[in-house]
Write a protein that holds these residues in place. Sequence first.
Motif, short mmCIF file in Angstrom:
data_model
loop_
_atom_site.label_atom_id
_atom_site.label_comp_id
_atom_site.label_asym_id
_atom_site.label_seq_id
_atom_site.Cartn_x
_atom_site.Cartn_y
_atom_site.Cartn_z
N LYS A 160 42.49 38.46 38.69
CA LYS A 160 42.11 39.31 37.67
C LYS A 160 43.55 40.08 37.12
O LYS A 160 43.35 40.73 36.06
CB LYS A 160 40.91 40.30 38.18
N GLN A 161 44.37 40.68 38.19
CA GLN A 161 45.57 41.21 37.73
C GLN A 161 46.46 40.82 36.54
O GLN A 161 46.93 39.43 37.00
CB GLN A 161 46.52 41.30 39.10
N ILE A 193 36.39 37.14 27.63
CA ILE A 193 35.17 36.84 28.63
C ILE A 193 35.50 35.93 29.80
O ILE A 193 34.88 36.09 30.94
CB ILE A 193 34.14 36.45 27.77
N PHE A 194 36.27 35.04 29.59
CA PHE A 194 36.58 34.14 30.66
C PHE A 194 37.24 34.78 31.93
O PHE A 194 38.18 35.48 32.06
CB PHE A 194 37.55 32.90 30.37
N GLY A 195 36.26 34.64 33.01
CA GLY A 195 36.79 35.21 34.16
C GLY A 195 36.49 36.76 34.37
O GLY A 195 36.92 37.39 35.44
N SER A 196 35.60 37.33 33.41
CA SER A 196 35.37 38.61 33.49
C SER A 196 34.27 38.82 34.73
O SER A 196 34.06 39.94 35.41
CB SER A 196 34.46 39.38 32.27
N SER A 197 33.66 37.64 35.30
CA SER A 197 32.94 37.71 36.47
C SER A 197 33.51 36.34 37.16
O SER A 197 33.56 35.22 36.81
CB SER A 197 31.50 37.41 36.31
N ILE A 198 34.03 36.80 38.45
CA ILE A 198 34.63 35.43 39.36
C ILE A 198 33.92 35.71 40.61
O ILE A 198 34.16 36.78 41.33
CB ILE A 198 36.23 35.64 39.34
N THR A 199 33.28 34.69 41.04
CA THR A 199 32.69 34.56 42.50
C THR A 199 33.51 33.67 43.32
O THR A 199 33.86 32.61 42.89
CB THR A 199 31.32 34.22 42.47
N TYR A 200 33.96 34.29 44.31
CA TYR A 200 34.88 33.15 45.28
C TYR A 200 33.87 32.98 46.53
O TYR A 200 33.74 33.85 47.26
CB TYR A 200 36.27 33.91 45.91
N PHE A 201 33.95 31.77 46.89
CA PHE A 201 33.60 31.36 48.22
C PHE A 201 34.61 30.81 49.16
O PHE A 201 35.37 29.75 48.42
CB PHE A 201 32.37 30.14 48.14
N ASP A 202 34.93 31.03 50.29
CA ASP A 202 35.84 30.39 51.17
C ASP A 202 35.50 28.80 51.20
O ASP A 202 36.53 28.08 51.25
CB ASP A 202 35.98 31.17 52.61
N ALA A 239 24.13 30.64 36.99
CA ALA A 239 23.66 30.42 35.43
C ALA A 239 22.08 30.69 35.29
O ALA A 239 21.84 31.03 34.55
CB ALA A 239 24.20 29.10 34.84
N GLU A 240 21.59 29.95 36.26
CA GLU A 240 20.01 30.01 36.13
C GLU A 240 19.66 31.40 36.63
O GLU A 240 18.66 31.71 36.09
CB GLU A 240 19.47 29.07 37.24
N LYS A 241 20.53 32.38 37.04
CA LYS A 241 20.10 33.77 37.23
C LYS A 241 20.85 34.63 36.09
O LYS A 241 21.11 35.60 36.23
CB LYS A 241 20.63 34.32 38.45
N ALA A 242 21.25 33.87 35.11
CA ALA A 242 21.45 34.43 33.75
C ALA A 242 22.96 34.85 33.70
O ALA A 242 23.41 35.86 32.92
CB ALA A 242 20.78 35.85 33.22
N ALA A 243 23.96 34.11 34.53
CA ALA A 243 25.11 34.61 34.44
C ALA A 243 25.95 34.20 32.94
O ALA A 243 25.44 33.40 32.46
CB ALA A 243 25.98 33.87 35.37
N GLY A 244 26.73 35.35 32.71
CA GLY A 244 27.05 35.26 31.20
C GLY A 244 28.21 34.22 30.92
O GLY A 244 28.71 33.57 31.88
N ASP A 245 28.44 33.67 29.63
CA ASP A 245 29.46 32.80 29.33
C ASP A 245 30.78 33.13 29.97
O ASP A 245 31.28 34.26 29.74
CB ASP A 245 29.62 33.15 27.68
N GLY A 246 31.29 32.21 30.24
CA GLY A 246 32.89 32.52 30.91
C GLY A 246 32.71 33.03 32.33
O GLY A 246 33.81 33.17 32.96
N LEU A 273 48.02 30.03 38.49
CA LEU A 273 47.55 28.82 38.07
C LEU A 273 45.89 28.99 37.49
O LEU A 273 45.78 28.55 36.44
CB LEU A 273 47.62 27.72 39.03
N ILE A 274 45.11 29.71 38.28
CA ILE A 274 43.92 29.88 37.74
C ILE A 274 43.73 30.78 36.56
O ILE A 274 43.11 30.47 35.47
CB ILE A 274 42.92 30.49 38.87
N ARG A 275 44.75 31.86 36.75
CA ARG A 275 44.69 32.72 35.68
C ARG A 275 45.20 32.10 34.16
O ARG A 275 44.36 32.47 33.17
CB ARG A 275 45.63 33.97 35.72
N ARG A 276 46.13 31.66 34.26
CA ARG A 276 46.84 30.95 33.12
C ARG A 276 45.66 29.94 32.56
O ARG A 276 45.59 29.48 31.36
CB ARG A 276 47.98 30.14 33.42
N LEU A 277 45.06 28.92 33.38
CA LEU A 277 44.01 28.07 33.06
C LEU A 277 42.75 28.76 32.43
O LEU A 277 42.42 28.19 31.33
CB LEU A 277 43.58 27.17 34.27
#
Length: 278
Positions: free
Chosen positions: A23-24, A30-39, A52-59, A193-197
Amino acid sequence: MGSRKGEAGKRWREDVISVKAIKQGLHTKIFGSSITYFDQAGSANDEAKRIAEKAAGDGSVVVVGEQTSGRGRLGRQWYSPRGGVWMSIVLRPPSNRPLQKITLLSGLSVAETLRRLYRIDAVVKWPNDVLVKDKKICGALTEGSFRGDTPLFVIVGIGINANIGLENLPEELRHQTTSLKTLLHRKVSLNKLIRRLLTAMERNYELFINGKDKGLWLKYKRLCKTIGLEVRVESGEGEVYEGIAEGISPEGGLILRTKNGSELIILSGDCFHLRPKT
Ligand code: BTN
């Protein structure tokens, strides 16, 4: 790879995925305004579907360090050891756009990002594999949820073989696969890489949903290795088509000229590059 100053001037261990680090310096709307990470998780696409089924937003984005049941196209398994980018994005596209093209758009965004960041000759194989030196470096899996014809959400799952040695993949895949680590002889910053993508994906997706995407498809055609080649396409239903790939249809299908001269439009399938047009 140790810690180093990231794009935003902060110190991160850049080969370790961190939401904070992604996020830095991420300047998307909008893309990446919410990012969830699982190890570790079964599949980033499944986790993205869940939110998404719990209404997560676009992006909204899900990133997984290691997938234990990664899925590929056409029901295949997708090997996802630690070191790769296994990421899924929740999209809520309007119903008046050709959704198949989201698949093409994701491959194009990855190819552009890899070319810019690492100066490598990444190209697209229709519909959305990314190849370098004829070997696959990235695949994407698009899955949708619909009410009737109306899309509720689309999940775009992207898998990039980033900091992975080919020895971590099953032997039968090694000759057709490559990774950034193999090509560059070093590890790359996964966060960058993720940020640029995400930045490239958002720009391309915005053009697409606003119908301002003519230039995108010109770019896609320029970077699409498939066009101009003799190819075989195997549809999910077991049909096989052969011919010269002549272009991309308005819906994102492959335009194929068969031996008897007829034109076919294939909407989805597994495409094999056979040889240059003779
Ligand atoms: C393919 O080329 O067959 C598509 C591969 C897609 C892999 C990605 S990794 C993130 C997301 N989660 C999955 O289970 N698959 C996609």
